[in-house]
Design an enzyme around this catalytic site. Structure first.
Site, mmCIF file in Angstrom:
data_model
loop_
_atom_site.group_PDB
_atom_site.id
_atom_site.type_symbol
_atom_site.label_atom_id
_atom_site.label_comp_id
_atom_site.label_asym_id
_atom_site.label_seq_id
_atom_site.Cartn_x
_atom_site.Cartn_y
_atom_site.Cartn_z
ATOM 1 N N GLU A 254 0.934 -1.177 0.016
ATOM 2 C CA GLU A 254 0.025 0.086 0.181
ATOM 3 C C GLU A 254 0.686 1.094 0.104
ATOM 4 O O GLU A 254 0.644 2.291 0.738
ATOM 5 C CB GLU A 254 -0.847 -0.001 1.065
ATOM 6 C CG GLU A 254 -1.930 -0.896 1.069
ATOM 7 C CD GLU A 254 -3.114 -0.860 2.136
ATOM 8 O OE1 GLU A 254 -3.272 0.315 2.214
ATOM 9 O OE2 GLU A 254 -3.856 -1.999 2.209
ATOM 10 N N GLY A 255 1.780 1.125 -0.895
ATOM 11 C CA GLY A 255 2.699 2.529 -1.016
ATOM 12 C C GLY A 255 3.857 2.291 -0.038
ATOM 13 O O GLY A 255 3.916 1.855 1.296
#
Length: 814
Positions: free
Chosen positions: A503-504
């Site tokens: 997620e990043g």
């Protein structure tokens, strides 16, 4: 001399108005009255006339807006249009996604602490608490992480069945669709508890309840899609995955190459309008077992079949496709680092889908980026913070117990200052992760989609998890590095990079997202100024820009005087919402908040777009904002729990730790600012007496560690929702039971220590031999002998590690 006095008086009046952030009309009135008073109290002097001249110039531009627009605003507007890089729709959507919440107050320099304390205390409902205490507890008891990770590489069939049957995959789905309808806090708590037992099981439960088809359908799906899929997802009849990441687009999700072309094709034997898609995705959790695939791709309509002949590029779009749909390929599995959750690839070439497979239907063509950004904001606020908190809870409980049970040099290792230092980090950060988890999940339950806060929570709670595991491994030493059924740390330790990557990636999150997005979203004027500069209608743009510009100038002046005043007074003039020791911490956070507001404004004003490329500078301001938020969560948690006395050392440690981190981030920023003069000036304004904050003392850290080695209320509260077995053959149960037996034997052990000091017992004997000698000499009785023997037997069992034959390790035999 009179002139200087008059000038100083007027400056103090201006400073007061700026500190209080009074409205401009009020400021003009107060300064006008001050000038009249000076006129009659003092002789006319250069100070009075200088003040009058400044007041007159300001009044001229304030009361004659057309003059202000022509001489100042229009020129600056056109300059801003030239220097600002163009903002495409994707960038605009990313900036506007989610909501600004408490972080906005912290960024703007004058946080209203009563607003924070008046937020409703996040709490589980009776139904949610029951699910955590019963179904989740039972699931945890079924999980053997050694078997899952090192033998099966999957959850056992009975665990899969239990997860589906009990509704773990439908926690966020409303009850009318057969789901649990749980809060974000409940979702977070369930994942936290499962993760203390098995990361693989936690991820399996977490993904369908965060970014995935369920979340997207709830917010954007058509009624027909909701009616069909949500009950099936809630019952576990459908297993979802969401395919976003491609080999060439990870953190830069907007650069995905996967493409869909609007066309006509055949579906169920009939010609219909649809999309022909080609994709290549990897790192997709649950893909190997998914029955429906959520897919993000870029949509193009070269023939104008969607009704707009002038629009070809629609941008990112989301679809929901059955895994058995013709052309959908579910590829081979990935093997995530020391975890066994399902993760793999999916591909498709020229796969035709009808328009009704778009999430939200045809009306949502091209809306996928906004959908994803808003869903990510919620997911980052819940799932990954829960995983970081689980690590903290398990490490706190097990490390404290092991540090009491394990002895070196005839002392529990927790009594050594070096070990104590590592344990203090575990203790303090464990308190911080729980406070942050609860407040951040609580924000989602308030209806907030916290984009910046979610990035803060994701980055810092996964990083804190990594730090905590490092310290826990150090304390356990050899006990933690030998793999086997007894090892409750190694899998979690080795899997920490997963949460940090997904997620990043955390480097991106810290260096670009937190401050990069936060500075624009949280600032009261910057985003609106940027949008005004993008308008095609210059007159309308100048009108909006003029209104924002002078309020922005007033905001900057206010930040200057507030920061200087708070620095010079050591924040004693700041408001505080509570009395007592913690009230001082609110004042200090207000001071640092004001310094952030001033520093951010100056940095954006002097560096402009270059600040985005100065990632290390941006990251340091991100650290300031993050630690302000994390400190806020600790204060909120402390107040919500009615200020327990036992918590006070944990609160002190977190405030001192956080303020010191903020100070170091500021100093690193100022020392590396390209314009050295501006950097030094900012440093003086924020810290006029030099560095103000120190690390927590050794004495304070000792206060944090002592409860880790006691059977006490705060130990139970900090580790609430950490699953611990209740039998001596369980991976964590044996440690907990040994801990309690060693504690129960403490009074009897004191007799032995006293006897050794009196030279009645031989110091060179083993513990068991010394017990026998104590019985022979009548120092202890048979009951006491049994207490000591039970404790020593349990202690020796806990410090053992697993061993295997060479054939077992090589895999020749089972």
């Amino acid at each position: 001399m009179i002139g200087l006095i008059e000038l100083v008086i007027m400056l103090l009046v201006v400073a007061y108005c700026a500190y209080q952030r009074l409205a401009m009309k009020t400021v003009m009135l107060i300064n006008g009255v001050a000038l009249v008073v000076l006129l009659f109290v003092f002789d006319n002097s250069w100070g009075f006339f200088a003040s009058l001249l400044i007041y007159g110039v300001v009044s001229l531009f304030y009361f004659l807006p057309d003059l202000r627009v022509d001489w100042i605003s229009r020129k600056l507007y056109r300059f801003m249009q030239k220097v600002l890089p163009p903002m495409n729709e994707t960038e605009k959507t990313a900036l506007e996604a989610g909501d600004v919440w408490w972080e906005g107050e912290l960024f703007r320099g004058k946080p209203d602490w009563n607003t924070l304390l008046n937020y409703k205390k996040p709490q589980l409902t009776e139904e949610e608490q029951s699910f955590v205490d019963n179904e989740t507890e039972e699931l945890c008891s079924m999980l053997d992480d050694w078997d899952i990770v090192h033998k099966r590489k999957d959850l056992p069939p009975e665990v899969w069945a239990f997860i589906k049957e009990k509704g773990f995959l439908g926690m966020i789905i409303p009850k009318e669709y057969g789901g649990k309808g749980f809060s974000a806090l409940a979702h977070s708590t369930v994942v936290t508890k499962i993760a203390t037992r098995s990361g693989s099981a936690a991820v399996t439960v977490m993904v369908p309840n965060s970014l995935g088809p369920g979340e997207l359908l709830l917010h954007y799906g058509t009624q027909e899609q909701k009616d069909h899929y949500l009950p099936r997802l809630a019952e576990g009849k459908e297993i979802p995955c969401f395919a976003l990441t491609s080999p060439v687009a990870g953190s830069d999700a907007g650069a995905i190459p996967d493409k869909g072309i609007v066309c006509k094709g055949e579906f169920n034997g009939e010609e219909t309008l649809g999309i022909r898609i080609t994709w290549n995705k990897r790192y997709i959790t649950l893909a190997p077992v998914a029955t429906i695939v959520g897919l993000a791709f870029k949509l193009y309509d070269p023939e104008g079949l969607l009704g707009d002949s002038d629009k070809e590029d629609y941008g990112i779009t989301c679809a929901l496709i059955p895994a058995d749909h013709p052309g959908v390929e579910i590829g081979r599995r990935h093997l995530p680092m020391n975890q066994a959750f399902m993760n793999g690839t999916t591909t498709g070439k020229d796969v035709f889908i009808p328009m009704h497979m778009l999430i939200g239907g045809q009306d949502y063509a091209g809306q996928g980026w906004r959908m994803l950004m808003e869903s990510l904001a919620a997911g980052r606020s819940i799932s990954l913070p829960a995983m970081g908190t689980a690590v903290a809870k398990l490490a706190y409980r097990m490390t404290g117990a092991y540090a009491l049970v394990r002895e070196q040099f005839k002392l529990p290792i927790g009594r050594f200052e070096g070990v104590e230092e590592a344990m203090a980090q575990i203790a303090g950060l464990a308190y911080r992760t729980e406070a942050s988890r609860v407040m951040t999940a609580g924000a989602v339950d308030l209806g907030v989609k916290p984009s910046v806060v979610s990035a803060i929570a994701k980055y810092h709670m996964t990083e804190m998890g990594r730090d905590i595991m490092n310290h826990s491994m150090d304390v356990h030493a050899g006990r933690a590095i030998i793999m086997g059924e007894r090892n409750y740390l190694a899998n979690g330790f080795m899997s920490q990079p997963i949460g940090i990557t997904v997620e990043g990636a955390n480097i991106l999150t810290r260096n670009l997202m937190i401050f990069g997005q936060g500075a624009i979203r949280c600032h009261p004027y910057v985003l609106r100024e940027m949008l005004a500069a993008q308008l095609d209608d210059e007159e309308e743009g100048v009108k909006r820009f003029d209104s924002l510009l002078f309020r922005h100038i007033g905001y900057g002046v206010s930040n200057f005087f507030r920061t200087l005043g708070l620095g010079l007074t050591a924040a004693k003039i700041a408001d505080k919402p509570v009395a007592g020791e913690t009230g001082r911490y609110y004042q200090q956070l207000t001071r640092m908040s004001s310094a952030l507001a001033l520093t951010s404004d100056v940095a954006m004003g002097t560096l402009g777009g270059d600040l985005k490329r100065k990632e290390r500078l941006s990251a340091r301001l991100a650290d300031v904002l993050s630690h302000l938020y994390l400190c806020s969560t600790v204060l909120k948690y402390y107040e919500d729990h009615e200020r327990p006395l036992a918590d006070l050392p944990y609160v002190r440690w977190n405030m001192e730790y956080g303020l010191h981190k903020i100070q170091e981030a500021f100093y690193d920023f100022y020392e590396n600012f390209p314009n050295k003069v501006v950097g030094k000036a900012l440093q003086f304004i924020a810290f006029p007496y030099g560095k103000s904050y120190r690390r927590p003392s050794d004495k304070l850290e000792r206060e944090l560690v002592l409860p880790m080695m006691k059977d006490c209320e705060i130990r139970d509260r900090i580790t609430q929702y950490a699953y611990v077995g209740n039998t001596d053959d369980d991976i964590t149960g044996r440690v907990e039971l040994a801990f309690k037996k060693v504690l129960a034997a403490d009074n009897v052990r004191y007799k032995l220590r006293k006897a050794m000091k009196a030279k009645e017992l031989d110091k060179n004997l083993t513990n068991m031999e010394r017990i026998e000698q104590a019985i022979e000499k009548g120092i202890i009785n048979e009951e006491e002998k049994q207490i000591l023997t039970d404790a020593e037997t349990a202690r020796m069992d806990v410090i053992q590690v697993d061993d295997y034959s060479n054939d077992q390790i090589s895999g020749v035999v089972d």
